[in-house]
Design a protein around this motif. Structure first.
Motif, PDB file in Angstrom:
ATOM      1  N   LYS A  69       0.964  -1.420  -0.181  1.00 62.06           N
ATOM      2  CA  LYS A  69      -0.218  -0.020   0.173  1.00 62.06           C
ATOM      3  C   LYS A  69       0.831   1.124  -0.169  1.00 62.06           C
ATOM      4  O   LYS A  69       1.380   1.102   1.301  1.00 62.06           O
ATOM      5  CB  LYS A  69      -1.061  -0.035   1.212  1.00 62.06           C
ATOM      6  N   TYR A  70       0.437   2.087  -0.769  1.00 58.13           N
ATOM      7  CA  TYR A  70       1.184   3.542  -1.077  1.00 58.13           C
ATOM      8  C   TYR A  70       0.864   4.164   0.003  1.00 58.13           C
ATOM      9  O   TYR A  70       0.343   4.459   1.230  1.00 58.13           O
ATOM     10  CB  TYR A  70       0.891   4.007  -2.175  1.00 58.13           C
ATOM     11  N   THR A  71       1.731   4.928   0.569  1.00 49.19           N
ATOM     12  CA  THR A  71       2.242   5.513   2.823  1.00 49.19           C
ATOM     13  C   THR A  71       3.083   6.670   2.080  1.00 49.19           C
ATOM     14  O   THR A  71       3.575   6.917   0.724  1.00 49.19           O
ATOM     15  CB  THR A  71       2.713   5.174   3.295  1.00 49.19           C
ATOM     16  N   GLN A 317       2.870  -6.941 -13.384  1.00 49.70           N
ATOM     17  CA  GLN A 317       1.656  -5.938 -14.351  1.00 49.70           C
ATOM     18  C   GLN A 317       0.359  -6.441 -14.054  1.00 49.70           C
ATOM     19  O   GLN A 317      -0.668  -5.932 -14.625  1.00 49.70           O
ATOM     20  CB  GLN A 317       2.161  -5.385 -15.140  1.00 49.70           C
ATOM     21  N   GLY A 318       0.414  -7.911 -14.573  1.00 54.41           N
ATOM     22  CA  GLY A 318      -0.816  -8.911 -14.931  1.00 54.41           C
ATOM     23  C   GLY A 318      -1.655  -8.630 -14.092  1.00 54.41           C
ATOM     24  O   GLY A 318      -2.747  -8.844 -13.772  1.00 54.41           O
ATOM     25  N   MET A 319      -1.235  -9.174 -12.874  1.00 52.23           N
ATOM     26  CA  MET A 319      -2.028  -8.819 -11.357  1.00 52.23           C
ATOM     27  C   MET A 319      -2.487  -7.765 -11.328  1.00 52.23           C
ATOM     28  O   MET A 319      -3.659  -7.647 -10.593  1.00 52.23           O
ATOM     29  CB  MET A 319      -1.260  -9.875  -9.891  1.00 52.23           C
ATOM     30  N   ASN A 320      -1.719  -6.795 -11.292  1.00 47.44           N
ATOM     31  CA  ASN A 320      -2.305  -5.328 -10.676  1.00 47.44           C
ATOM     32  C   ASN A 320      -3.625  -5.405 -11.304  1.00 47.44           C
ATOM     33  O   ASN A 320      -4.443  -5.018 -11.095  1.00 47.44           O
ATOM     34  CB  ASN A 320      -1.136  -4.442 -10.806  1.00 47.44           C
ATOM     35  N   LYS A 321      -3.442  -5.298 -13.053  1.00 45.86           N
ATOM     36  CA  LYS A 321      -4.872  -5.289 -13.550  1.00 45.86           C
ATOM     37  C   LYS A 321      -5.976  -5.766 -13.376  1.00 45.86           C
ATOM     38  O   LYS A 321      -6.778  -5.778 -13.788  1.00 45.86           O
ATOM     39  CB  LYS A 321      -4.379  -5.603 -15.384  1.00 45.86           C
ATOM     40  N   ALA A 322      -5.499  -7.366 -12.993  1.00 42.46           N
ATOM     41  CA  ALA A 322      -6.617  -7.882 -13.056  1.00 42.46           C
ATOM     42  C   ALA A 322      -7.335  -8.056 -11.550  1.00 42.46           C
ATOM     43  O   ALA A 322      -8.473  -8.466 -11.435  1.00 42.46           O
ATOM     44  CB  ALA A 322      -5.714  -9.658 -13.930  1.00 42.46           C
ATOM     45  N   LEU A 323      -6.671  -8.013 -10.780  1.00 43.06           N
ATOM     46  CA  LEU A 323      -7.202  -8.912  -8.971  1.00 43.06           C
ATOM     47  C   LEU A 323      -7.384  -7.466  -8.834  1.00 43.06           C
ATOM     48  O   LEU A 323      -8.017  -7.636  -7.713  1.00 43.06           O
ATOM     49  CB  LEU A 323      -5.548  -9.234  -8.523  1.00 43.06           C
ATOM     50  N   LEU A 324      -6.412  -6.680  -8.942  1.00 39.24           N
ATOM     51  CA  LEU A 324      -7.128  -5.316  -8.485  1.00 39.24           C
ATOM     52  C   LEU A 324      -8.648  -4.466  -8.633  1.00 39.24           C
ATOM     53  O   LEU A 324      -8.486  -3.945 -10.397  1.00 39.24           O
ATOM     54  CB  LEU A 324      -6.201  -3.779  -8.160  1.00 39.24           C
ATOM     55  N   ARG A 325      -9.450  -3.718  -7.702  1.00 34.85           N
ATOM     56  CA  ARG A 325     -10.509  -3.013  -8.499  1.00 34.85           C
ATOM     57  C   ARG A 325      -9.881  -1.672  -9.256  1.00 34.85           C
ATOM     58  O   ARG A 325      -8.386  -0.950  -8.951  1.00 34.85           O
ATOM     59  CB  ARG A 325     -11.738  -2.546  -7.236  1.00 34.85           C
ATOM     60  N   PRO A 326     -11.204  -0.921  -9.304  1.00 34.39           N
ATOM     61  CA  PRO A 326      -9.904   0.348  -9.745  1.00 34.39           C
ATOM     62  C   PRO A 326     -10.015   1.603  -9.335  1.00 34.39           C
ATOM     63  O   PRO A 326      -8.654   1.955  -9.642  1.00 34.39           O
ATOM     64  CB  PRO A 326     -11.595   0.656 -11.290  1.00 34.39           C
ATOM     65  N   GLU A 328      -8.868   0.075  -6.537  1.00 30.77           N
ATOM     66  CA  GLU A 328      -8.237  -0.347  -5.700  1.00 30.77           C
ATOM     67  C   GLU A 328      -5.981   0.602  -6.153  1.00 30.77           C
ATOM     68  O   GLU A 328      -5.281   0.754  -6.154  1.00 30.77           O
ATOM     69  CB  GLU A 328      -7.963  -1.503  -4.952  1.00 30.77           C
ATOM     70  N   LYS A 329      -7.051   0.922  -7.218  1.00 32.53           N
ATOM     71  CA  LYS A 329      -5.278   0.555  -8.375  1.00 32.53           C
ATOM     72  C   LYS A 329      -4.218   2.096  -7.942  1.00 32.53           C
ATOM     73  O   LYS A 329      -2.988   2.029  -8.374  1.00 32.53           O
ATOM     74  CB  LYS A 329      -5.062   0.862  -9.827  1.00 32.53           C
ATOM     75  N   GLY A 330      -4.429   2.968  -7.683  1.00 29.41           N
ATOM     76  CA  GLY A 330      -3.600   4.059  -7.289  1.00 29.41           C
ATOM     77  C   GLY A 330      -3.501   4.228  -5.443  1.00 29.41           C
ATOM     78  O   GLY A 330      -2.432   4.676  -5.189  1.00 29.41           O
ATOM     79  N   GLN A 331      -3.853   2.739  -5.232  1.00 27.76           N
ATOM     80  CA  GLN A 331      -4.301   2.831  -3.536  1.00 27.76           C
ATOM     81  C   GLN A 331      -2.206   1.824  -3.435  1.00 27.76           C
ATOM     82  O   GLN A 331      -2.194   1.291  -2.271  1.00 27.76           O
ATOM     83  CB  GLN A 331      -4.684   2.460  -2.916  1.00 27.76           C
ATOM     84  N   TYR A 332      -2.870   0.169  -4.158  1.00 27.13           N
ATOM     85  CA  TYR A 332      -2.206  -0.650  -3.961  1.00 27.13           C
ATOM     86  C   TYR A 332      -1.399  -0.951  -5.017  1.00 27.13           C
ATOM     87  O   TYR A 332      -1.883  -0.934  -5.838  1.00 27.13           O
ATOM     88  CB  TYR A 332      -3.154  -1.898  -3.125  1.00 27.13           C
ATOM     89  N   PHE A 333      -0.175  -1.885  -5.006  1.00 25.96           N
ATOM     90  CA  PHE A 333       0.457  -2.517  -5.784  1.00 25.96           C
ATOM     91  C   PHE A 333       0.986  -4.030  -5.504  1.00 25.96           C
ATOM     92  O   PHE A 333       0.887  -4.415  -4.189  1.00 25.96           O
ATOM     93  CB  PHE A 333       1.783  -2.138  -7.305  1.00 25.96           C
ATOM     94  N   VAL A 334       0.870  -5.033  -6.200  1.00 25.19           N
ATOM     95  CA  VAL A 334       1.784  -6.255  -6.281  1.00 25.19           C
ATOM     96  C   VAL A 334       2.835  -6.112  -6.534  1.00 25.19           C
ATOM     97  O   VAL A 334       3.471  -5.699  -7.605  1.00 25.19           O
ATOM     98  CB  VAL A 334       0.992  -6.838  -6.793  1.00 25.19           C
ATOM     99  N   GLY A 335       4.197  -6.341  -5.877  1.00 25.80           N
ATOM    100  CA  GLY A 335       5.587  -6.600  -5.960  1.00 25.80           C
ATOM    101  C   GLY A 335       6.323  -7.669  -5.429  1.00 25.80           C
ATOM    102  O   GLY A 335       5.747  -8.707  -4.398  1.00 25.80           O
ATOM    103  N   PHE A 336       7.404  -8.737  -6.592  1.00 22.74           N
ATOM    104  CA  PHE A 336       8.527  -9.404  -5.485  1.00 22.74           C
ATOM    105  C   PHE A 336       9.218  -8.541  -4.847  1.00 22.74           C
ATOM    106  O   PHE A 336       9.644  -7.785  -5.861  1.00 22.74           O
ATOM    107  CB  PHE A 336       8.665 -10.352  -6.678  1.00 22.74           C
ATOM    108  N   VAL A 337       9.683  -9.296  -4.144  1.00 21.67           N
ATOM    109  CA  VAL A 337      10.832  -9.457  -3.582  1.00 21.67           C
ATOM    110  C   VAL A 337      12.466  -9.628  -4.428  1.00 21.67           C
ATOM    111  O   VAL A 337      12.667 -10.986  -3.648  1.00 21.67           O
ATOM    112  CB  VAL A 337      10.865  -9.388  -1.927  1.00 21.67           C
ATOM    113  N   VAL A 338      13.446  -8.867  -4.203  1.00 23.53           N
ATOM    114  CA  VAL A 338      14.633  -9.597  -4.932  1.00 23.53           C
ATOM    115  C   VAL A 338      15.498  -9.620  -4.460  1.00 23.53           C
ATOM    116  O   VAL A 338      16.410  -9.899  -5.282  1.00 23.53           O
ATOM    117  CB  VAL A 338      14.165  -9.544  -6.370  1.00 23.53           C
ATOM    118  N   ASP A 339      15.821  -8.612  -3.425  1.00 26.38           N
ATOM    119  CA  ASP A 339      17.052  -8.571  -2.904  1.00 26.38           C
ATOM    120  C   ASP A 339      17.494  -9.384  -2.322  1.00 26.38           C
ATOM    121  O   ASP A 339      18.929  -9.463  -2.867  1.00 26.38           O
ATOM    122  CB  ASP A 339      16.646  -7.450  -0.940  1.00 26.38           C
TER     123      ASP A 339
END
Length: 407
Positions: A69-71, A317-326, A328-339
């Motif tokens: 979630k964006y803060t 980007q595919g998950m953000n497009k299909a799983l988030l409601r319109p 919610e797209k400016g408030q949430y996002f899906v991300g992997f951790v690759v560190d």
């Protein structure tokens, strides 16, 4: 007047077609120049293909997948959101998150598309995600230009709306349906299958070239002699047995030894070809011919940057497009951790952490979190080396400026 014009434009729009189906299906799969039939399942029987698919699928499935979630300070994990639990832990009652993402990635790597059905409740909240087989899915448009998905079940066909499908397309020509890497590289994979089959038959025939039995006279029953010879000497289990030749017969080899035909070199080259298809460094599939202790770490980092990262962006980007409601797209996002994949050896990491702490962009707790350690009290303080001064306060430059001001 604008609505009819728009309707005609939608109807005239070219429909996305999965070119692996229909009359052109045999162009992609089926026969190859080597004479071997190549499809997703026969390709997986090749060790190099199996290794590449497994490495990519397991690596991406093992990375932490979070909903953020964006803060005001950047981002934080949205652990209270239902989608966080589905993506991070259990997308459906039958699968873990690892197995779900491993399945999607294997579908992407073999068929060029990954599909999952989205199960929602009456309020539109996502309850579960179930993977679907790509070879049973067809993407098309209605006469008014709307996308739909047709899935073939054992009992018939099911029509699914775009909002009910998580679709991750691979590289394709229309931007909607991806093409199978196996189909595109069928000749290279077919040659790998052919060389592997040749090696198997070579050992099945006793690990020795074929030949002829020469008889000084006229053989009355050649079939009986051939069957008798094969029964005793054919097969790897009968290799190096002492042959007993009767009636003046001689064995004359007519085959080409594998080393002369560069059999092993051909197998190695086909392994590199398959690695090139999936962009996997050869050392990850146990081909260490060009790997050294000095470059293997950089090859692994390059693998993350140039191979893993594009797949992660495609999935995110595919998950953000299909799983988030319109909303919610400016408030949430899906991300992997690759560190974890980008970390170097222990000494290099400690040196980098020390530089980060001394220059104020890392705190001790930031470092402990990256190293999977518990945080400590007062560890969130950001500090810098006190010897750092502004240029205007340093040495002769500062004295000159002060004199100019006083005059």
């Amino acid at each position: 007047m604008k609505i009819p014009v728009l309707s005609r434009l939608l109807k005239s729009r070219a429909s996305p077609k999965n070119r692996l189906y229909g009359s052109t299906y045999t162009f992609f799969f089926g026969g190859t120049a080597s004479g071997k039939t190549v499809n997703e399942r026969t390709a997986m029987q090749t060790t190099a293909v199996y290794a590449c698919v497994r490495i990519l699928a397991e690596t991406i499935a093992s990375l932490p997948l979070n909903l953020y979630k964006y803060t005001d300070m950047g981002k934080e994990k949205a652990i209270d959101h239902q989608l966080y639990y589905l993506l991070h832990d259990e997308p459906n009652p039958e699968m873990t998150s690892f197995v779900f993402r491993e399945t999607l990635m294997s579908h992407l790597l073999l068929w060029g598309n990954a599909y999952a059905q989205i199960i929602r409740d009456a309020r539109g909240q996502i309850l579960a995600l179930y993977p679907l087989l790509p070879d049973r899915m067809t993407v098309d448009r209605t006469t008014d230009g709307q996308l739909y998905y047709e899935y073939r079940k054992d009992t018939g066909y099911v029509i699914l709306r775009p909002e009910d499908i998580l679709h991750i397309p691979g590289l394709g020509f229309d931007g909607l349906v991806g093409y199978s890497p196996i189909a595109m590289a069928k000749n290279a994979i077919g040659m790998a299958i052919a060389t592997e089959e040749y090696g198997g038959k070579f050992f099945a025939n006793g690990a020795s070239p074929g030949g002829v039995l020469e008889h000084p006279g006229v053989v009355k029953d050649p079939a009986r002699i051939r069957e008798s010879w094969n029964a005793v000497y054919q097969g790897s289990g009968n290799a190096h047995r002492i042959a007993v030749l009767e009636e003046g017969m001689k064995f004359q080899s007519i085959g080409i030894p594998p080393e002369q035909a560069q059999f092993l070199e051909t197998r190695k080259f086909q392994t590199e070809e398959i690695c090139r298809i999936f962009r996997v460094p050869p050392h990850l599939v146990a081909n260490l011919d060009k790997a050294t202790f000095s470059n293997i770490e950089h090859q692994s980092i390059s693998f993350v940057v140039h191979t893993i990262r594009p797949w992660l962006v495609r999935l995110e980007q595919g998950m953000n497009k299909a799983l988030l409601r319109p909303s919610e797209k400016g408030q949430y996002f899906v991300g992997f951790v690759v560190d974890g994949l980008l970390r170097g050896d222990y000494a290099s990491r400690m040196q980098g952490y020390a530089i980060g702490i001394q220059n104020g962009f890392l705190s001790p707790n930031d470092v402990r979190t990256l190293e999977n350690m518990n945080t400590i009290e007062h560890g969130d303080i950001y500090a810098m080396n006190g010897n750092m001064l502004k240029l205007e306060d340093v040495g002769a430059y500062a004295n000159t400026k002060r004199k100019e001001v006083s005059q």
